[in-house]
Design a protein around this motif. Structure first.
Motif, PDB file in Angstrom:
ATOM      1  N   ALA A   1      39.583   2.675  37.967  1.00 21.11           N
ATOM      2  CA  ALA A   1      38.849   3.591  38.793  1.00 21.11           C
ATOM      3  C   ALA A   1      38.611   4.929  38.675  1.00 21.11           C
ATOM      4  O   ALA A   1      37.645   5.536  38.021  1.00 21.11           O
ATOM      5  CB  ALA A   1      38.869   3.211  40.386  1.00 21.11           C
ATOM      6  N   GLU A   2      39.897   5.329  38.387  1.00 19.23           N
ATOM      7  CA  GLU A   2      40.017   6.958  38.217  1.00 19.23           C
ATOM      8  C   GLU A   2      39.303   7.235  36.729  1.00 19.23           C
ATOM      9  O   GLU A   2      38.745   8.208  36.614  1.00 19.23           O
ATOM     10  CB  GLU A   2      41.491   7.434  37.934  1.00 19.23           C
ATOM     11  CG  GLU A   2      41.418   8.818  38.150  1.00 19.23           C
ATOM     12  CD  GLU A   2      43.175   9.241  38.084  1.00 19.23           C
ATOM     13  OE1 GLU A   2      43.882   8.707  37.810  1.00 19.23           O
ATOM     14  OE2 GLU A   2      43.227  10.693  38.685  1.00 19.23           O
ATOM     15  N   LYS A   3      39.814   6.274  35.736  1.00 18.72           N
ATOM     16  CA  LYS A   3      39.084   6.642  34.519  1.00 18.72           C
ATOM     17  C   LYS A   3      37.482   6.466  34.217  1.00 18.72           C
ATOM     18  O   LYS A   3      37.027   7.306  33.920  1.00 18.72           O
ATOM     19  CB  LYS A   3      39.819   5.660  33.406  1.00 18.72           C
ATOM     20  CG  LYS A   3      39.441   5.723  31.817  1.00 18.72           C
ATOM     21  CD  LYS A   3      40.064   4.907  30.900  1.00 18.72           C
ATOM     22  CE  LYS A   3      39.816   5.026  29.607  1.00 18.72           C
ATOM     23  NZ  LYS A   3      38.391   5.346  29.137  1.00 18.72           N
ATOM     24  N   PHE A   4      37.263   5.502  35.243  1.00 21.13           N
ATOM     25  CA  PHE A   4      35.606   5.380  35.252  1.00 21.13           C
ATOM     26  C   PHE A   4      34.937   6.445  35.767  1.00 21.13           C
ATOM     27  O   PHE A   4      34.082   7.096  35.185  1.00 21.13           O
ATOM     28  CB  PHE A   4      35.648   4.188  36.098  1.00 21.13           C
ATOM     29  CG  PHE A   4      33.938   3.569  36.191  1.00 21.13           C
ATOM     30  CD1 PHE A   4      33.523   2.808  35.133  1.00 21.13           C
ATOM     31  CD2 PHE A   4      33.049   4.075  37.237  1.00 21.13           C
ATOM     32  CE1 PHE A   4      32.110   2.396  35.107  1.00 21.13           C
ATOM     33  CE2 PHE A   4      31.856   3.711  37.349  1.00 21.13           C
ATOM     34  CZ  PHE A   4      31.217   3.002  36.209  1.00 21.13           C
ATOM     35  N   ILE A   5      35.601   7.027  36.806  1.00 23.86           N
ATOM     36  CA  ILE A   5      34.997   8.247  37.589  1.00 23.86           C
ATOM     37  C   ILE A   5      34.743   9.309  36.553  1.00 23.86           C
ATOM     38  O   ILE A   5      34.224  10.256  36.577  1.00 23.86           O
ATOM     39  CB  ILE A   5      35.800   8.414  38.707  1.00 23.86           C
ATOM     40  CG1 ILE A   5      34.605   9.018  39.889  1.00 23.86           C
ATOM     41  CG2 ILE A   5      36.873   9.381  38.815  1.00 23.86           C
ATOM     42  CD1 ILE A   5      35.272   9.049  41.326  1.00 23.86           C
ATOM     43  N   LEU A   6      36.003   9.583  35.504  1.00 26.11           N
ATOM     44  CA  LEU A   6      36.349  10.627  34.828  1.00 26.11           C
ATOM     45  C   LEU A   6      35.314  10.575  33.569  1.00 26.11           C
ATOM     46  O   LEU A   6      34.856  11.665  33.158  1.00 26.11           O
ATOM     47  CB  LEU A   6      37.649  10.846  34.300  1.00 26.11           C
ATOM     48  CG  LEU A   6      38.668  11.263  35.519  1.00 26.11           C
ATOM     49  CD1 LEU A   6      40.074  11.399  34.988  1.00 26.11           C
ATOM     50  CD2 LEU A   6      38.272  12.610  36.046  1.00 26.11           C
ATOM     51  N   ASP A   7      34.818   9.470  33.294  1.00 30.11           N
ATOM     52  CA  ASP A   7      34.103   9.145  32.063  1.00 30.11           C
ATOM     53  C   ASP A   7      32.528   9.159  32.480  1.00 30.11           C
ATOM     54  O   ASP A   7      31.622   8.939  31.528  1.00 30.11           O
ATOM     55  CB  ASP A   7      34.386   8.022  31.280  1.00 30.11           C
ATOM     56  CG  ASP A   7      35.868   7.881  31.040  1.00 30.11           C
ATOM     57  OD1 ASP A   7      36.143   9.224  30.552  1.00 30.11           O
ATOM     58  OD2 ASP A   7      36.398   6.937  30.587  1.00 30.11           O
ATOM     59  N   MET A   8      32.136   9.386  33.829  1.00 33.45           N
ATOM     60  CA  MET A   8      30.800   9.190  34.185  1.00 33.45           C
ATOM     61  C   MET A   8      30.182  10.339  33.472  1.00 33.45           C
ATOM     62  O   MET A   8      30.500  11.306  33.408  1.00 33.45           O
ATOM     63  CB  MET A   8      30.722   9.393  35.676  1.00 33.45           C
ATOM     64  CG  MET A   8      30.931   8.301  36.611  1.00 33.45           C
ATOM     65  SD  MET A   8      30.593   8.777  38.108  1.00 33.45           S
ATOM     66  CE  MET A   8      29.059   9.338  38.739  1.00 33.45           C
TER      67      MET A   8
END
Length: 664
Positions: free
Chosen positions: A541-548
């Motif tokens: 989730a954290e990675k996803f949010i940072l890659d948005m």
DNA sequence: CTAGGGTTAG
């Protein structure tokens, strides 16, 4: 020559100086005054004439009818000592133009009974009357007469017959007549152009337009209005520019259509240029043009300019009033809207709906119910759009009682299988927690659009039936009637998130752009973060949010933080909290959210800190609240405190119920 | 004396 180019006052003056009386000159003067809109002068001239012939009578009758003065025209008609074919025709065509087709037909029968035979002009008006009445049999009787009198190959008569057939949706007959005509004029071509639009073939209509041997401002106007009406505003404006470039002078209809197109494009600069031309021609006082101008300025946010346009309309019809009320509504000037609404001399359905839509847009729900009951009291019949608006208000308030009541009224008025009303009902029942009724309505809908499907899927998911929501989505995919839109996909992701189907959710998320060609927005991303966080896939989730690719919503971080709390990841929680504080600096909602997030995570000290911070910064956003409706009365419960005046009793009862449940 | 074209909400 003098009459056509001169000024009415000069000529009336000349007449006074003219020695003696000349019948022909006098008749010319009457028609000239009528041409200039000087109705009273024309009437006075007629009444003062020492002798009159059939031309004088015909002129005054047709003149009165042209200005909608039906009763006076009939008064003169009945006293006409020379009931010639011309005056019969003038009366019949005038009545048709005033929408009194039945009266016109009666007059036509009287004419035949008095032994006068119709000419081609009479017949065109009579056919038009049959068309307005959509009366096939009547039309066939007239057709028999046409053949008998020998006008079946007349140009005007044939043109009228084309329109008559189009009105009765008989495009084959219309086309047959068109093809058999030996000579065609611009009217015939324009009629056939409109036929293609009517059967949904705009491209074919354009082909006809481009290949027409002759075009006039009406043909241009038709094509422009058809583009505007079918949502292609750019093409409408393009065509308008071409028209002007080719030296055609736009008329009122044309200006009205192009202004409407410009309004939907919110093209204020171009709009001002067109307005300039309208002022040059002195047409801004016209009701059609005026209401389009009002709409244009209001859609561009300029209610002041809109009001100026409104005030300069000479004879305001209900559309003018509605445009202005709608304009105020659109721009959140609801008091002005209501004030103007109350002044409308003869309100119609749209007047009421314009006001209601404004209240809905800005969430003034109480006012909606007030206006709705005024509407019923006034005897105005609510339309399907009234119902969908008022039901939407019920949905927002989760007001089941009112919603049910409206449902009953809608059935009584015969709106029970209307797609808009049904969708609003599905949404209302779902939002009010009555999922069964919502499903029942959805199932028996004869037609559904993407909004109906979204309402059902979202409704099921929000009420805890996430698996069923996904089943409905799969059913939707099988219908293949249309592609999903971004809202529908949001509902689907929401459902996946709420039943823990993370991989399925990710699959749908990834197929959005690839399969459905929908650009995912920040809300979709938030949904995915929520989905991952809930299932404990925190680092993903954290990675996803940072890659948005776009700026994440505060809610996305909040979802992650809540996941950190559930799965006890203190270190990530710190990082996320840091991020939220940064974002919260920017908007007041962020602080409230943050304090709520902290509260649910059990960090009361931080909550106190946040609230204090908000107070210091002078931010006054209220916290979240919930409400329930009891006997049409909403009861509010705020998250901060026990603000409801019976809250201690309520919580006591709740505690009692809880212990009952434990005992069982 | 005539046929074809027009504005507002959802």
């Amino acid at each position: 020559m003098y009459l056509k180019s001169g000024k009415p006052n000069d000529i009336n003056q000349m007449l006074k100086e003219f020695d003696g009386f000349n019948l022909v000159v006098h008749n010319c003067l009457i028609s000239a005054n009528l041409e200039w809109g000087k109705l009273e002068e024309a009437r006075q001239l007629f009444d003062e004439m020492p002798e009159r012939n059939e031309v004088s009578w015909t002129a005054i009758i047709s003149g009165l009818l042209r200005y909608g003065r039906v009763e006076e025209a009939i008064w003169y008609f009945e006293r006409n000592p020379f009931p010639s074919l011309f005056s019969w025709t003038a009366a019949i065509s005038g009545l048709v133009q005033n929408g009194l087709s039945v009266k016109a037909m009666k007059l036509f029968v009287e004419m035949l009974q008095s032994g006068v035979l119709p000419n081609n002009v009479t017949l065109t008006s009579v056919i038009r009357a049959c068309g307005e009445l959509s009366d096939f049999n009547l039309g066939m009787c007239v057709l028999g007469l046409i053949v008998k009198v020998g006008f079946e190959h007349d140009l005007s008569v044939s043109n009228s017959l084309i329109t008559f057939n189009l009105r009765l949706n008989d495009t084959v007959s219309a086309m047959t007549i068109f093809n058999r005509m030996q000579s065609k004029d611009v009217v015939s071509w324009t009629a056939i152009l409109d036929m293609y639009v009517q059967i949904g073939q705009l491209a074919e209509a354009r082909r006809v337009f481009d290949e027409m041997p002759e075009r006039n401002e009406v043909s241009w106007s038709t094509m422009i209005s058809r583009y505007s009406q079918s949502g292609d505003a750019e093409e409408a404006v393009n065509l308008f520019i071409h028209m002007v470039q080719q030296g055609f002078k736009p008329n009122k209809s044309c200006f009205a259509s192009v202004l409407s197109a410009l309004a939907s494009l919110e093209a204020s600069v171009m709009g001002k240029i067109v307005h300039g031309h309208i002022l040059k021609f002195g047409m801004e006082r016209d009701a059609f043009i005026g209401s389009s101008l009002v709409d244009l300025y209001c859609k561009c946010g300029g209610t002041k300019d809109g009001r100026v346009a409104f005030d300069s309309i000479l004879e305001k019809n209900v559309v003018c009033w509605n445009s202005m009320v709608g304009g105020y509504s659109l721009n959140n000037q609801l008091e002005e809207a209501k004030e103007l609404f109350d002044k409308i001399p003869r309100k119609d359905n749209i007047s009421w709906n314009s006001l209601i839509t404004g209240y809905l847009e800005y969430e003034k729900f109480d006012e909606i119910f007030e206006v709705f009951s005024d509407m019923l009291l006034s005897g105005e019949r609510p339309s399907k759009s009234t119902f969908s608006s008022v039901l939407c208000a019920c949905a927002s308030l989760a007001s089941l009682e009112r919603g049910k009541n409206l449902h009953g009224k809608a059935i009584k008025l015969g709106f029970h299988s209307d797609i808009f009303v049904d969708t609003a009902l599905v949404d209302m029942y779902a939002k009010s927690g009555d999922v069964e009724s919502s499903k029942k309505i959805f199932k028996r809908m004869p037609k559904r659009n993407e909004i109906s499907w979204t309402a059902m899927i979202q409704g099921l998911a929000e009420n805890g039936f996430a698996e069923e929501a996904l089943a409905v989505f799969e059913e939707f995919e099988q219908t293949k009637s249309f592609a999903p839109n971004e809202l529908l996909m949001l509902a689907v992701l929401f459902a996946c998130s709420h039943c823990g189907l993370v991989d399925k959710g990710l699959y749908y998320f990834n197929s959005m752009e690839k399969v459905y060609h929908i650009q995912s927005n920040d809300r979709h991303y938030t949904c995915v973060v929520d989905m991952l966080s809930r299932s404990g896939r925190l680092s993903e989730a954290e990675k996803f949010i940072l890659d948005m690719p776009c700026e994440p919503e505060v809610q996305a971080w909040a979802a992650l933080l809540s996941g950190c709390k559930t799965y006890r990841n203190e270190r990530m929680a710190e990082r996320v909290a840091e991020k939220i504080s940064e974002l919260a600096e920017k908007n007041p909602g962020g602080y409230v959210l943050l304090s709520n997030v902290y509260a649910s995570a059990g960090r009361w000290l931080d909550v106190l800190h946040m609230r204090k911070l908000m107070k210091e910064k002078g931010l006054k956003k209220s916290g979240g609240y919930s409400w329930i409706e009891v006997r049409n009365q909403p009861h509010f419960f705020y998250s901060q405190d026990g603000s409801h005046n019976e809250s201690s009793e309520i919580y006591g009862l709740l505690e009692l119920m809880r212990s009952e449940m434990v005992l069982k």
